[in-house]
Design a protein around this motif. Structure first.
Motif: not given
Length: 420
Positions: A388-405
């Motif tokens: 679901x991520x647009x190709x021109x939005x993602x890159x090698x350094x991109x950091x997503x984050x969520x709670x462990x649950x």
């Protein structure tokens, strides 16, 4: 502050990118009813109508209100409705109650979008203002692309609550073959530079670029498959406390987890954007929490990679994979054709790294500093993007984050291991 975001792109390029991203958000709700776009199925999700309004509010608040002489808001009170978490901007409607906003209507929100688009595009074309706001427009566009992914994951959860199991889009039937053999790709370790380089767009949490010590390790050649995860379940994975972190085992007991989110009790079918479908054994397992990913890794005699181990491998790969532009709308099996596959797309990959600032991290100045930095507590980093991520939005350094649950996002597993 502008210099911290990105260098200004040519006005024509940023205008075209702005239009393309804004149009894609509206295209995501094509064919959906006003009711589909209004309901909120859980506190962590938001109605699609709210996403459409909030992303417009972002441009109105951080660009138009600050760069248009004599600016007047589109509608009084909408800043309260569509503010998300920017406390320094002003108060906001409670997140768990966004689904009660039957008004403004979907048509009114779409009209709001058109009005904001016209004003932003006019400002981009302004010879004096254009170069100043272009980096802010790019930030707003990247922000909207994040919400495009959230729109799909939030809609998926909403549709899963319907006993009729409706599909968002019709998808091809799932295959039943096996995944290619999992191989281990060795990395010698060493000191490597990680994080976004200067120039070009990156969020503040991707910088500054810095040195990271990486120990010798090996990464799995592909993501963990549904078939492999089903073996974990059938081996009592959700019944063996020795495999789980304490908080994870508590979540299993409290929430009654028995499989990844959206899997049915028969372990043969799961709900997705194509409705209720047979599980594809070779496809990457998806919708698992950090706790589940960690427990599976322990069961498999491995561990989760650190975000720097992941980035070291991804930096050597082109940014391509099963991303939103392909329209597959589901994780796809690895092809077995490369040394290491699926680093981008299919599923966000849980890492063992806590979400913290890099050495020397500084958030953006002003209210935009609330974007990332204030969430650096109790969360884990995911890498690589998803279907679901647009190709021109993602890159090698991109950091997503969520709670462990959390597990309603497209979250999957890549294994790592240490030398014996």
């Amino acid at each position: 502050m502008v210099a911290q975001i990105a260098r200004a792109a040519p006005r024509q390029a940023i205008a075209a990118r702005f239009r393309q991203v804004r149009e894609r958000s509206v295209a995501l709700v094509a064919g959906l009813s006003a009711e589909d776009c209004c309901v909120q199925s859980m506190e962590s999700a938001s109605p699609l109508k709210w996403h459409l309004g909030h992303t417009s509010w972002f441009f109105e608040t951080f660009i138009l209100a600050r760069h248009v002489e004599g600016f007047r808001p589109w509608r009084e009170g909408w800043d309260y409705l569509f503010n998300s978490y920017y406390q320094t901007v002003g108060p906001m409607h409670a997140r768990p109650r966004r689904g009660l906003l039957t008004r403004p209507s979907l048509d009114e929100v779409l009209a709001y979008r058109r009005a904001i688009d016209e004003q932003v595009e006019a400002l981009i074309e302004d010879a004096e203002a254009g170069p100043v706001i272009s980096p802010l427009v790019e930030l707003g566009v990247q922000h909207e692309q994040q919400h495009q992914e959230l729109m799909l994951t939030d809609l998926l959860h909403l549709l899963s609550c319907n006993p009729l199991a409706p599909a968002y889009r019709e998808l091809p039937a799932a295959g039943q073959g096996d995944a290619p053999p999992l191989r281990w790709v060795d990395h010698p370790g060493g000191i490597e530079r990680c994080g976004a380089e200067e120039g070009g767009f990156a969020f503040d949490n991707e910088r500054p670029r810095h040195r990271s010590l990486i120990a010798r390790h090996a990464l799995a050649s592909r993501l963990v498959s549904c078939g492999e995860y089903r073996d974990f379940i059938r081996d009592g994975g959700y019944e063996r406390p020795e495999l789980w972190l304490s908080d994870g085992w508590a979540a299993v007991q409290r929430e009654g987890w028995f499989a990844p989110m959206y899997w049915q009790r028969d372990l043969e079918s799961a709900f997705g954007l194509g409705g209720l479908r047979a599980i594809e054994p070779a496809a990457p397992v998806c919708h698992v929490s950090y706790f589940e990913a960690d427990a599976f890794a322990r069961w498999a005699g491995a561990r989760l990679p650190t975000e720097f181990e992941w980035e070291s491998a991804a930096a050597k790969q082109p940014v391509q994979g099963n991303l939103a532009d392909d329209g597959a709308l589901r994780p796809l099996p690895a092809k077995g054709s490369g040394e290491i596959e699926q680093l981008f797309g299919d599923c966000w990959e849980w890492t063992a790294s806590a979400y913290l600032g890099y050495p020397g991290f500084r958030p953006l100045a002003g209210s935009l500093g609330e974007y990332n930095g204030k969430f650096m507590s109790g969360q884990f980093v995911l890498r690589g993007g998803s279907l679901a991520t647009p190709a021109d939005h993602i890159r090698c350094s991109y950091r997503n984050f969520f709670y462990p649950g959390d597990r309603w996002q497209f979250m999957g597993i890549r294994l790592a291991r240490d030398p014996e």
